[in-house]
Scaffold this motif. Structure first.
Motif, PDB file in Angstrom:
ATOM      1  N   THR A  29       0.823  -1.203   0.000  1.00 13.06           N
ATOM      2  CA  THR A  29       0.000   0.000   0.000  1.00 13.06           C
ATOM      3  C   THR A  29       0.859   1.256   0.000  1.00 13.06           C
ATOM      4  OG1 THR A  29      -1.617  -1.198   1.309  1.00 13.06           O
ATOM      5  CG2 THR A  29      -1.823   1.170   1.276  1.00 13.06           C
ATOM      6  N   PHE A  30       0.614   2.132  -0.949  1.00 11.90           N
ATOM      7  CA  PHE A  30       1.363   3.397  -1.026  1.00 11.90           C
ATOM      8  C   PHE A  30       0.457   4.593  -0.829  1.00 11.90           C
ATOM      9  CE2 PHE A  30       3.323   0.147  -3.601  1.00 11.90           C
ATOM     10  CZ  PHE A  30       4.570   0.070  -2.984  1.00 11.90           C
ATOM     11  N   SER A  31      -0.840   4.341  -0.865  1.00 11.98           N
ATOM     12  CA  SER A  31      -1.807   5.411  -0.596  1.00 11.98           C
ATOM     13  C   SER A  31      -3.059   4.740  -0.046  1.00 11.98           C
ATOM     14  CB  SER A  31      -2.124   6.167  -1.884  1.00 11.98           C
ATOM     15  OG  SER A  31      -2.728   5.283  -2.796  1.00 11.98           O
ATOM     16  N   LEU A  32      -3.916   5.535   0.561  1.00 11.88           N
ATOM     17  CA  LEU A  32      -5.111   4.953   1.169  1.00 11.88           C
ATOM     18  C   LEU A  32      -6.249   4.952   0.154  1.00 11.88           C
ATOM     19  CD1 LEU A  32      -4.977   6.820   4.606  1.00 11.88           C
ATOM     20  CD2 LEU A  32      -3.890   4.656   3.947  1.00 11.88           C
ATOM     21  N   PRO A  33      -7.018   3.846   0.103  1.00 11.28           N
ATOM     22  CA  PRO A  33      -8.130   3.811  -0.851  1.00 11.28           C
ATOM     23  C   PRO A  33      -9.214   4.841  -0.522  1.00 11.28           C
ATOM     24  CG  PRO A  33      -8.078   1.809   0.525  1.00 11.28           C
ATOM     25  CD  PRO A  33      -6.872   2.618   0.881  1.00 11.28           C
ATOM     26  N   VAL A  34      -9.844   5.353  -1.565  1.00  5.40           N
ATOM     27  CA  VAL A  34     -10.990   6.258  -1.390  1.00  5.40           C
ATOM     28  C   VAL A  34     -12.232   5.475  -1.819  1.00  5.40           C
ATOM     29  CG1 VAL A  34     -12.058   8.460  -2.037  1.00  5.40           C
ATOM     30  CG2 VAL A  34      -9.543   8.240  -2.015  1.00  5.40           C
ATOM     31  N   LEU A  82      -1.433  13.979   9.027  1.00  8.09           N
ATOM     32  CA  LEU A  82      -1.680  12.608   9.486  1.00  8.09           C
ATOM     33  C   LEU A  82      -0.867  11.628   8.641  1.00  8.09           C
ATOM     34  CD1 LEU A  82      -3.323  10.458  11.105  1.00  8.09           C
ATOM     35  CD2 LEU A  82      -5.100  10.672   9.350  1.00  8.09           C
ATOM     36  N   GLU A  83      -0.201  10.701   9.322  1.00  7.89           N
ATOM     37  CA  GLU A  83       0.586   9.680   8.621  1.00  7.89           C
ATOM     38  C   GLU A  83       0.207   8.295   9.127  1.00  7.89           C
ATOM     39  OE1 GLU A  83       4.484  12.608   8.185  1.00  7.89           O
ATOM     40  OE2 GLU A  83       4.719  10.643   9.134  1.00  7.89           O
ATOM     41  N   VAL A  84       0.230   7.344   8.209  1.00  9.81           N
ATOM     42  CA  VAL A  84      -0.223   5.983   8.495  1.00  9.81           C
ATOM     43  C   VAL A  84       0.918   5.021   8.173  1.00  9.81           C
ATOM     44  CG1 VAL A  84      -1.888   4.224   7.756  1.00  9.81           C
ATOM     45  CG2 VAL A  84      -2.610   6.622   7.950  1.00  9.81           C
ATOM     46  N   LEU A  85       1.153   4.063   9.052  1.00  3.84           N
ATOM     47  CA  LEU A  85       2.230   3.094   8.829  1.00  3.84           C
ATOM     48  C   LEU A  85       1.735   2.019   7.863  1.00  3.84           C
ATOM     49  CD1 LEU A  85       5.135   2.382   9.723  1.00  3.84           C
ATOM     50  CD2 LEU A  85       4.121   0.928  11.487  1.00  3.84           C
ATOM     51  N   SER A  86       2.270   2.045   6.656  1.00  6.15           N
ATOM     52  CA  SER A  86       1.732   1.138   5.634  1.00  6.15           C
ATOM     53  C   SER A  86       2.305  -0.270   5.819  1.00  6.15           C
ATOM     54  CB  SER A  86       2.054   1.667   4.240  1.00  6.15           C
ATOM     55  OG  SER A  86       3.181   1.027   3.730  1.00  6.15           O
ATOM     56  N   ASN A  87       1.717  -1.222   5.097  1.00  4.27           N
ATOM     57  CA  ASN A  87       2.162  -2.613   5.236  1.00  4.27           C
ATOM     58  C   ASN A  87       3.534  -2.873   4.592  1.00  4.27           C
ATOM     59  OD1 ASN A  87       1.344  -2.514   2.583  1.00  4.27           O
ATOM     60  ND2 ASN A  87      -0.426  -3.856   2.847  1.00  4.27           N
ATOM     61  N   THR A  88       4.140  -1.829   4.006  1.00  5.35           N
ATOM     62  CA  THR A  88       5.522  -1.970   3.541  1.00  5.35           C
ATOM     63  C   THR A  88       6.496  -1.406   4.588  1.00  5.35           C
ATOM     64  OG1 THR A  88       5.510   0.183   2.465  1.00  5.35           O
ATOM     65  CG2 THR A  88       4.863  -1.692   1.111  1.00  5.35           C
ATOM     66  N   GLY A  89       5.939  -0.988   5.727  1.00  6.43           N
ATOM     67  CA  GLY A  89       6.792  -0.476   6.798  1.00  6.43           C
ATOM     68  C   GLY A  89       7.183   0.988   6.645  1.00  6.43           C
ATOM     69  N   ARG A  90       6.549   1.693   5.699  1.00  8.32           N
ATOM     70  CA  ARG A  90       6.825   3.132   5.520  1.00  8.32           C
ATOM     71  C   ARG A  90       5.641   3.955   5.992  1.00  8.32           C
ATOM     72  NH1 ARG A  90       9.947   2.530   0.594  1.00  8.32           N
ATOM     73  NH2 ARG A  90      11.651   1.240   1.360  1.00  8.32           N
ATOM     74  N   TRP A  91       5.952   5.178   6.447  1.00  3.91           N
ATOM     75  CA  TRP A  91       4.870   6.114   6.794  1.00  3.91           C
ATOM     76  C   TRP A  91       4.339   6.738   5.516  1.00  3.91           C
ATOM     77  CZ3 TRP A  91       2.781   6.135  11.466  1.00  3.91           C
ATOM     78  CH2 TRP A  91       3.544   5.681  12.553  1.00  3.91           C
ATOM     79  N   ILE A  92       3.025   6.691   5.334  1.00  6.79           N
ATOM     80  CA  ILE A  92       2.441   7.374   4.177  1.00  6.79           C
ATOM     81  C   ILE A  92       1.479   8.459   4.666  1.00  6.79           C
ATOM     82  CG2 ILE A  92       2.706   5.482   2.527  1.00  6.79           C
ATOM     83  CD1 ILE A  92      -0.108   4.624   2.995  1.00  6.79           C
ATOM     84  N   GLN A  93       1.382   9.527   3.885  1.00  5.80           N
ATOM     85  CA  GLN A  93       0.518  10.640   4.302  1.00  5.80           C
ATOM     86  C   GLN A  93      -0.935  10.386   3.968  1.00  5.80           C
ATOM     87  OE1 GLN A  93       1.444  14.659   3.315  1.00  5.80           O
ATOM     88  NE2 GLN A  93       2.517  14.836   5.272  1.00  5.80           N
ATOM     89  N   ALA A  94      -1.811  10.677   4.933  1.00  5.46           N
ATOM     90  CA  ALA A  94      -3.248  10.642   4.668  1.00  5.46           C
ATOM     91  C   ALA A  94      -3.655  12.087   4.401  1.00  5.46           C
ATOM     92  CB  ALA A  94      -3.990  10.072   5.858  1.00  5.46           C
ATOM     93  N   LYS A  95      -3.351  12.556   3.192  1.00  3.92           N
ATOM     94  CA  LYS A  95      -3.601  13.965   2.855  1.00  3.92           C
ATOM     95  C   LYS A  95      -5.082  14.282   2.931  1.00  3.92           C
ATOM     96  CE  LYS A  95       0.268  14.937  -0.186  1.00  3.92           C
ATOM     97  NZ  LYS A  95       0.697  13.703  -0.884  1.00  3.92           N
ATOM     98  N   PRO A  96      -5.392  15.497   3.382  1.00  3.52           N
ATOM     99  CA  PRO A  96      -6.809  15.873   3.418  1.00  3.52           C
ATOM    100  C   PRO A  96      -7.414  15.838   2.010  1.00  3.52           C
ATOM    101  CG  PRO A  96      -5.454  17.473   4.602  1.00  3.52           C
ATOM    102  CD  PRO A  96      -4.513  16.570   3.881  1.00  3.52           C
TER     103      PRO A  96
END
Ligand SMILES: O=C(O)CCC(=O)C(=O)O
Ligand SMILES: [Fe+2]
Length: 360
Positions: free
Chosen positions: A33-38, A247-261
């Protein structure tokens, strides 16, 4: 804070989740996961069950794979959203610290009330680099109330001090409650259960609406306002954020990804309680906030906790010989209150994790 990434004895990397660890996926994995699904939830109440089910499937895929997703077309009126932000600003900016401290969370049995910014890193859960106000469930916001009792009293400012505030905050709570109950139904439907099978969990939910303020500049510190990496304890969280990416989310690849507004959306995330009920199928994902913008940030999470007496025990369909129970069952009241206590008051969060993770 203990590690959030570790190497297990077989040499694999693992990331921490709310309860336990998951294997870090390679960036080439189809599930990385590199971004959060919408997810467009416009059909959440559609009379055609198949239309609802298709939304439910998307939601459950995201809940199991990422633990975080945005929802668009959610039906909460723009007016109500504008109004909760403006009430939040009024509360933090118009009341003096002394007035706010009358509602000190440490004096409340359920940690409802106000918590101030606290730069002291020796606090149980680290320095608190944001301020917030918590309100619990009240039957007065719930058209489906089955009781006339609160879980604990809310300490509202007087009508004279902040005219209209109580009515507007309650109106937002009411929408957040309805949406979170609708999402519980989607969880059930998407998991091939009877659609109402999780309804019993939230008839008198142990929920909190929090309004949080992350100042642009913290007096007495060079640090950005923030919230430390953590997971949420309840079933699910509906988060309203303003326009400042933090806001940042720890993705399943072990990286922090941004949950941009994304305007017109909420961020929804799975909490520990839902992970417990699904025996870890739904993931309670680590997240944090770092406000580097130098502007004041406001956010409004609504945490839907299961009824206090609800048992957080893996449901039988999630327990198999390959997947034995992963967590120690306990009631929602006990789990959530113990967790909140670790954040707002005395003991250490690690004590909770160690007692609840069953040794494999
Ligand atoms: O402010 C946010 O965006 C998230 C806050 C949060 O994670 C929390 O309060 O649990
Ligand atoms: Fe959170």
């Amino acid at each position: 804070m203990t590690d959030i990434i570790r190497t297990n004895p077989d040499g694999y990397q693992e990331v921490r989740t709310g309860l336990g660890w998951r294997r870090v996926l390679s960036p080439n994995s189809t599930e990385a996961t590199f971004s959060l699904p919408v997810i467009d939830i416009g059909d959440i109440d559609h009379p055609d069950r198949e239309r609802r089910r298709s939304v439910a499937r998307e939601i459950c895929n995201a809940a199991a794979n990422v633990g975080f997703f945005y929802v668009s077309n959610h039906g909460v009126p723009e007016r109500v959203i504008k109004s909760i932000f403006s009430e939040s600003r009024r509360f933090f900016n118009e009341l003096s610290l002394e007035e706010k401290m009358q509602y000190d969370t440490e004096k409340h049995e359920h940690y409802y009330g106000y918590y101030p910014i606290n730069l002291d890193p020796s606090l149980p859960a680290g320095a608190k680099l944001n301020e917030g106000i918590n309100y619990g469930y009240e039957p007065s916001i719930d058209p489906r109330a089955v009781t006339s009792e609160n879980n604990g009293d809310n300490w509202w400012p007087s009508e004279k001090r902040l005219p209209g505030y109580v009515k507007n905050v309650k109106e937002y709570m009411s929408h957040a409650l309805a949406l979170s109950r609708a999402l519980l139904r989607m969880f059930a439907l998407g998991l091939d259960l009877e659609e109402g099978s999780f309804d019993y969990l939230a008839t008198k939910p142990y929920s909190i609406l929090k309004m949080a303020h992350y100042p642009g500049v913290l007096s007495g510190s060079e640090e950005p306002s923030s919230i430390r990496p953590h997971t949420d304890y309840e079933l699910l969280t509906i988060l309203l954020q303003d326009d400042i990416p933090s806001l940042e989310v720890l993705s399943n690849t072990g990286r922090w990804i941004q949950a941009k507004p994304i305007p017109g959306t909420f961020v929804v995330n799975i909490g520990d309680s839902m992970a417990m009920l699904t025996n870890g199928l739904f993931v309670s994902t680590m997240h944090r906030v770092l406000n580097h913008s130098k502007r004041d940030r406001y956010s409004v999470p609504f945490f839907l906790g299961a009824n206090q007496e609800a048992e957080l025990k893996a449901l039988e369909q999630f327990v198999t010989p390959d997947q034995p129970p992963k967590f120690q069952p306990m009631t929602s009241g006990e789990y959530v209150r113990r967790s909140l206590q670790a954040v707002y008051s005395k003991p250490n969060i690690e004590i909770i994790r160690e007692t609840i993770e069953l040794q494999g």
